[in-house]
Each structure stands twice: as structure tokens, then as C-alpha cells.
Design a protein around this motif. Sequence first.
Motif, PDB file in Angstrom:
ATOM      1  N   ASN A 120      46.028  19.359 -29.697  1.00 20.25           N
ATOM      2  CA  ASN A 120      45.801  19.837 -28.201  1.00 20.25           C
ATOM      3  C   ASN A 120      45.117  18.490 -27.861  1.00 20.25           C
ATOM      4  N   ALA A 121      45.644  18.094 -26.758  1.00 22.10           N
ATOM      5  CA  ALA A 121      45.588  16.776 -25.990  1.00 22.10           C
ATOM      6  C   ALA A 121      44.357  16.660 -25.251  1.00 22.10           C
ATOM      7  N   ALA A 140      37.897  22.196 -27.010  1.00 24.98           N
ATOM      8  CA  ALA A 140      38.732  22.795 -25.866  1.00 24.98           C
ATOM      9  C   ALA A 140      39.507  24.005 -26.517  1.00 24.98           C
ATOM     10  N   PRO A 141      39.633  24.957 -25.606  1.00 25.56           N
ATOM     11  CA  PRO A 141      40.671  26.160 -25.838  1.00 25.56           C
ATOM     12  C   PRO A 141      42.056  25.629 -25.845  1.00 25.56           C
ATOM     13  N   ASP A 142      42.946  26.359 -26.581  1.00 28.89           N
ATOM     14  CA  ASP A 142      44.390  26.132 -26.635  1.00 28.89           C
ATOM     15  C   ASP A 142      45.193  26.635 -25.402  1.00 28.89           C
ATOM     16  N   ARG A 143      44.556  27.207 -24.446  1.00 25.97           N
ATOM     17  CA  ARG A 143      45.238  27.542 -23.246  1.00 25.97           C
ATOM     18  C   ARG A 143      44.243  27.535 -21.996  1.00 25.97           C
ATOM     19  N   GLY A 144      44.374  27.272 -20.973  1.00 27.07           N
ATOM     20  CA  GLY A 144      43.451  26.924 -19.761  1.00 27.07           C
ATOM     21  C   GLY A 144      43.171  28.504 -19.413  1.00 27.07           C
ATOM     22  N   SER A 145      44.084  29.304 -19.080  1.00 27.17           N
ATOM     23  CA  SER A 145      43.763  30.657 -18.917  1.00 27.17           C
ATOM     24  C   SER A 145      45.009  31.591 -19.519  1.00 27.17           C
ATOM     25  N   ASP A 146      45.033  33.025 -19.276  1.00 31.79           N
ATOM     26  CA  ASP A 146      46.170  33.909 -19.848  1.00 31.79           C
ATOM     27  C   ASP A 146      47.410  33.693 -18.993  1.00 31.79           C
ATOM     28  N   ARG A 147      47.530  32.717 -18.066  1.00 27.44           N
ATOM     29  CA  ARG A 147      48.738  32.259 -17.630  1.00 27.44           C
ATOM     30  C   ARG A 147      49.001  30.715 -17.620  1.00 27.44           C
ATOM     31  N   GLN A 148      48.170  29.843 -18.079  1.00 28.80           N
ATOM     32  CA  GLN A 148      48.516  28.340 -18.164  1.00 28.80           C
ATOM     33  C   GLN A 148      47.934  28.108 -19.653  1.00 28.80           C
ATOM     34  N   GLY A 149      48.881  27.307 -20.284  1.00 25.72           N
ATOM     35  CA  GLY A 149      48.627  26.690 -21.570  1.00 25.72           C
ATOM     36  C   GLY A 149      47.909  25.437 -21.530  1.00 25.72           C
ATOM     37  N   ALA A 150      47.976  24.795 -22.609  1.00 20.24           N
ATOM     38  CA  ALA A 150      47.304  23.502 -22.869  1.00 20.24           C
ATOM     39  C   ALA A 150      48.546  22.412 -23.093  1.00 20.24           C
ATOM     40  N   VAL A 151      48.275  21.292 -22.762  1.00 19.66           N
ATOM     41  CA  VAL A 151      49.264  20.019 -23.179  1.00 19.66           C
ATOM     42  C   VAL A 151      48.981  19.872 -24.834  1.00 19.66           C
ATOM     43  N   LEU A 152      50.089  19.708 -25.482  1.00 20.12           N
ATOM     44  CA  LEU A 152      50.147  19.815 -26.766  1.00 20.12           C
ATOM     45  C   LEU A 152      50.712  18.407 -27.378  1.00 20.12           C
ATOM     46  N   GLY A 153      50.549  18.028 -28.616  1.00 18.48           N
ATOM     47  CA  GLY A 153      51.065  16.801 -28.990  1.00 18.48           C
ATOM     48  C   GLY A 153      51.859  16.931 -30.235  1.00 18.48           C
ATOM     49  N   LEU A 154      52.726  16.130 -30.651  1.00 20.36           N
ATOM     50  CA  LEU A 154      53.335  16.115 -31.870  1.00 20.36           C
ATOM     51  C   LEU A 154      53.704  14.633 -32.087  1.00 20.36           C
ATOM     52  N   ALA A 155      52.916  13.851 -32.958  1.00 19.05           N
ATOM     53  CA  ALA A 155      52.957  12.318 -33.429  1.00 19.05           C
ATOM     54  C   ALA A 155      53.715  12.277 -34.990  1.00 19.05           C
ATOM     55  N   PRO A 183      52.906  30.563 -28.081  1.00 20.67           N
ATOM     56  CA  PRO A 183      52.579  31.233 -29.335  1.00 20.67           C
ATOM     57  C   PRO A 183      52.537  30.396 -30.537  1.00 20.67           C
ATOM     58  N   SER A 184      53.026  29.299 -30.630  1.00 23.25           N
ATOM     59  CA  SER A 184      52.929  28.447 -31.706  1.00 23.25           C
ATOM     60  C   SER A 184      53.403  26.967 -31.309  1.00 23.25           C
ATOM     61  N   PHE A 185      52.911  26.061 -32.248  1.00 17.39           N
ATOM     62  CA  PHE A 185      53.296  24.640 -31.791  1.00 17.39           C
ATOM     63  C   PHE A 185      54.792  24.523 -32.301  1.00 17.39           C
ATOM     64  N   ALA A 186      55.083  25.566 -33.160  1.00 12.33           N
ATOM     65  CA  ALA A 186      56.693  25.426 -33.546  1.00 12.33           C
ATOM     66  C   ALA A 186      57.697  25.943 -32.442  1.00 12.33           C
ATOM     67  N   HIS A 187      57.118  26.595 -31.316  1.00 11.35           N
ATOM     68  CA  HIS A 187      57.853  26.812 -30.088  1.00 11.35           C
ATOM     69  C   HIS A 187      57.807  25.888 -28.951  1.00 11.35           C
ATOM     70  N   CYS A 188      57.500  24.768 -29.266  1.00  5.73           N
ATOM     71  CA  CYS A 188      57.472  23.836 -27.942  1.00  5.73           C
ATOM     72  C   CYS A 188      58.172  22.827 -28.243  1.00  5.73           C
ATOM     73  N   GLN A 189      58.702  22.105 -27.007  1.00  2.00           N
ATOM     74  CA  GLN A 189      59.376  20.820 -26.869  1.00  2.00           C
ATOM     75  C   GLN A 189      58.659  19.865 -26.757  1.00  2.00           C
ATOM     76  N   TYR A 190      58.858  18.694 -27.455  1.00  4.66           N
ATOM     77  CA  TYR A 190      57.922  17.615 -27.184  1.00  4.66           C
ATOM     78  C   TYR A 190      58.788  16.276 -27.075  1.00  4.66           C
TER      79      TYR A 190
END
Length: 318
Positions: free
Chosen positions: A64-65, A71-86, A157-164
Motif C-alpha cells: 500500500n503506497a 492506512a486502509p486499503d481503500r479511501g472509500s467504498d468507491r475509491q481505492g488506494a495506490v498500490l505498488g509492485l516492486a 479485490p486483490s493485488f493480483a487484479h491490478c496493472q502496475y
Amino acid sequence: MADPVQEAVDAMEKHTGTVQGYRRAHPRGLVFHATFTPTPEARPLTAAEHFQGPPVHTLVRFSNASGSPHAPDRGSDRQGAVLGLAVRFDLPSGKHATWAAANIPAFVARTPEEFLQVTRAQRPNASPHPLRMLGYILTHLHALPGIRGIVGTKPAPSFAHCQYNSVHAYHLVDAQGQRRAFRYRWVPSAGAATLSPAEARKRPEQYLLDELRERVSRERVTFNLVFQLANPGDPTHDATRPWPEDRQKIPAGQLVIDSLYEDQRESERFVFDPTGVVPGIELSDDPILHFRAKVYSESYNRRSSETKPEPKPADLRQ
């Protein structure tokens, strides 16, 4: 004269909720063992050793960036968080190559001075200060793609469903010394997906790392590395400007997440510096990219000299 690196890290500590002993950015994360296999299409584009032959062992950190580990993994029920893959590629020569990507299309600052300004427009609860952020936007309209990307991020829903995305530009250098500007992206094999507000509402505040740990224990989690090649005239110095999607894309490899790294406390010593390249890949003229290396180093120096709070029982697995 003030040191811009010290100023930047001081601002992160003051405005983004950092905690002593933790990374100043992306403090909440997990490291996994992985295997990277390059494609034949990538080999002629770069002399970098991890693109020349057999699969290489890789360490991957999902995070989680936010500046706060709480910090929560989403800002609200409609807004997610910035996530990282290093990633840290363990190379046949014994060296390492490191990269860091995020699930946003562009950065919000193109110079160290702008980074300091936008950091000071944050609040420790991981939300922007409305007036300061508005002032920054009005005087830095080029930052809109990055800001829209952050605001438009939906709960995942998962880190596995995001493009980085790399955000920054680099140069591929082939065996003959020919250089070609590129950006890269990690595309999820599982496909991009988001949660509806109703689905997001059912999740706890922090759920993504637990979900990924469980997922990796039962199935392959894979990402495909794609190089986006620049056309003549595409800017390499400005992380706030994505290149058009019609630019040539080359499949460059596959990353398979194998298992959880055995000692997560030990993994906190790893620095996933986006400038950690080896011959065959070169840094662009992006000032933010070069600045990040210095900030990462200062962050490491500070946290390594601090006493990290003992984790709560529920956090011992991390």
C-alpha cells in the motif's frame, strides 16, 4: 541552502503519517519469492542479463503506497488506494536489478520541487488538504493525468487484479549499443478487476495482503511484463505525461509468484530502488526518477537507525 532530499523526507514524515522504523512510503507490504522468465522478443532489445536466458529468481514486494502502515486499503467504498509492485531480480552474475511500479498511469510531479509541494498538500490521515491540493492543481495542470489516476482508482479485490506501471521512462540498450526509450507495465494474467461499492463495503479496512497471502498458497499468481516503446519525440523527462496507448508494445516476460518470503522482518532491509538497473537498461533524463533513488536511500538510513514498534499479534505474520 536546504537539502532537497532532507526536505522531501521531512515533509513525508510530517504530512503522510509515517511511523518510526517503517519505510517512509509503501510501509505496509509483503515480500514473495517469484520466478521471472524473459521472452524471446525481449532478448534482441536489451543486453541486460535477466533478459538473455533461463528464468531467474526474483523477490516481489506488494504494498500500500500510503505513508502510514495503518492506512486502509481503500479511501472509500468507491475509491481505492495506490498500490505498488516492486521487484528485485537475482541475476546470474550475482548482482541485483530493482524496479518499482504502481497501479496509476502517471506521477503527480515532474521535478523534486513539485514533489515537495504535493507532499506538503497531504494530511497525515492519507487524505489531501483541499485548499493546498487545489492550489497545486491550478498551478500545475500537467499533473492532472496523475491526479485523475489516483482519484479514479477503484477498490481492488486483490493485488493480483491490478496493472502496475513504471511511470518513469528508461532506455533499452542492445548488444550493438542501440538505445530505445521505453516504459514498462506488469499486466495481471487474472485480468484487471475492481470491487463494486457494495462489495467493497464488506471488506475490512486492510484486506489486500491477507487476500494475496491466501491466494498464493493455493494458486499461481502471474503477471506479464510488457515494454511500451516510445516514438520519436515522446517525452522521457516527464513522469506526469503518459505516452499514447497506440505506441508499440512488446511482450517481455512473465512473473510467477511462488511463495511467501520466509522472514518478513528481514525483508525490510531490501530497498527496491527504481534506479537499480544493470548494463542493457539505462535511466532516462527524468529528474524525479533520479531523485527517488536519493529519497529511498535517506528513508533507509532513517528507518534502519530507529526502533520499529513491536507488531500487534495480528500483524506477526507480516
